[in-house]
Scaffold this motif. Sequence first.
Motif, short mmCIF file in Angstrom:
data_model
loop_
_atom_site.label_atom_id
_atom_site.label_comp_id
_atom_site.label_asym_id
_atom_site.label_seq_id
_atom_site.Cartn_x
_atom_site.Cartn_y
_atom_site.Cartn_z
N SER A 14 -1.20 8.73 -4.84
CA SER A 14 -1.46 7.47 -4.14
C SER A 14 -1.94 6.40 -5.11
O SER A 14 -2.67 6.69 -6.07
CB SER A 14 -2.49 7.67 -3.04
OG SER A 14 -2.72 6.46 -2.35
N LEU A 43 4.68 5.16 -8.69
CA LEU A 43 5.03 5.44 -7.29
C LEU A 43 6.49 5.07 -7.03
O LEU A 43 7.23 5.80 -6.37
CB LEU A 43 4.11 4.66 -6.35
CG LEU A 43 4.40 4.81 -4.85
CD1 LEU A 43 4.14 6.24 -4.39
CD2 LEU A 43 3.55 3.83 -4.04
N LYS A 44 6.90 3.94 -7.57
CA LYS A 44 8.29 3.48 -7.35
C LYS A 44 9.28 4.45 -7.99
O LYS A 44 10.38 4.66 -7.47
CB LYS A 44 8.46 2.07 -7.91
CG LYS A 44 9.73 1.40 -7.44
CD LYS A 44 9.66 -0.11 -7.55
CE LYS A 44 10.87 -0.76 -6.90
NZ LYS A 44 10.80 -2.22 -6.90
N SER A 54 9.39 7.70 -5.60
CA SER A 54 9.74 7.50 -4.19
C SER A 54 11.21 7.17 -4.05
O SER A 54 11.83 6.59 -4.94
CB SER A 54 8.90 6.36 -3.60
OG SER A 54 9.35 6.06 -2.30
N PRO A 66 8.08 1.38 -1.64
CA PRO A 66 7.14 2.38 -1.12
C PRO A 66 5.78 1.76 -0.81
O PRO A 66 5.35 0.82 -1.48
CB PRO A 66 7.04 3.39 -2.26
CG PRO A 66 7.43 2.65 -3.49
CD PRO A 66 8.45 1.63 -3.04
N SER A 89 1.61 5.82 -0.90
CA SER A 89 1.38 7.24 -1.14
C SER A 89 2.64 8.07 -0.98
O SER A 89 3.55 7.71 -0.23
CB SER A 89 0.31 7.77 -0.17
OG SER A 89 -0.87 6.99 -0.26
N VAL A 90 2.65 9.21 -1.68
CA VAL A 90 3.74 10.19 -1.57
C VAL A 90 3.12 11.58 -1.48
O VAL A 90 2.18 11.89 -2.22
CB VAL A 90 4.69 10.11 -2.78
CG1 VAL A 90 5.61 11.32 -2.82
CG2 VAL A 90 5.52 8.84 -2.73
N PRO A 93 16.00 11.58 2.86
CA PRO A 93 14.90 10.59 2.95
C PRO A 93 15.08 9.58 4.08
O PRO A 93 14.09 9.16 4.70
CB PRO A 93 14.95 9.90 1.58
CG PRO A 93 15.57 10.90 0.67
CD PRO A 93 16.56 11.67 1.50
N GLN A 97 12.43 8.99 7.17
CA GLN A 97 11.90 7.65 7.44
C GLN A 97 12.16 7.24 8.88
O GLN A 97 11.28 6.69 9.55
CB GLN A 97 12.53 6.65 6.47
CG GLN A 97 11.91 5.26 6.54
CD GLN A 97 12.58 4.30 5.56
OE1 GLN A 97 13.58 4.64 4.93
NE2 GLN A 97 12.03 3.11 5.44
#
Length: 211
Positions: free
Chosen positions: A17, A38-39, A42, A47, A50-51, A107, A111
């Motif tokens: 995160s 993160l990018k 993800s 994004p 968090s992942v 994904p 989503q």
Amino acid sequence: MIKELPKSDYEIENLYSTDPEKLTFKTQEVEKILPTELKKISFLQHPKDSVAVCKIPENKLLKNTSIQLILDGIQDPGNLGTIIRLADWFGIEQIICSTDTVDVYNPKVIQATMGSFLRVNVFYTDIEDYLKDYEHPILGTDMNGESIYETQFPERFSLVFGNEGNGIRPSTEDLITKMITIPRFGNSQSTESLNVSMSAGIILGEVFSKK
């Protein structure tokens, strides 16, 4: 969605995160990462923060469901995600998918479910073999069939939806007890059919309005 994971069958392996303070898990550490990191990890273009990395649960079959959905070759991730979300809304515990239905862990499917995949069991199998041994009525959806507004839905049954372009394949259709349809009330001939997830919502609304 991540905050709902501890209440599900999904075991968290790692949490990343950009803002760890937003995630408070008693037994799970959250690793702080940069927005650029993160990018990279993800699948989303934008994004949020968090992942979570989780173990995929075993593909299991629930045997005592009252109403369940059968998906015969659904290909669009958005359709599958929306149908899972609808099932969650109406309290349907299980969706059975043909082996050529889009992967629930795509994904875009995840989503579109908005977290409902955590509460609906999605089981992949050869649906023809499954339906041959199924002991309750099997209702199929088609442009031709009995109007859903005249149908008396049984207490326990399976509801089959076919591929977006080709509908239910003939080998599956041979196993169906009754075909049902959403009657057209408008005069426009340009609208040939309804989107499969839209159809699912209309039919499930009618099923549960009679309960």
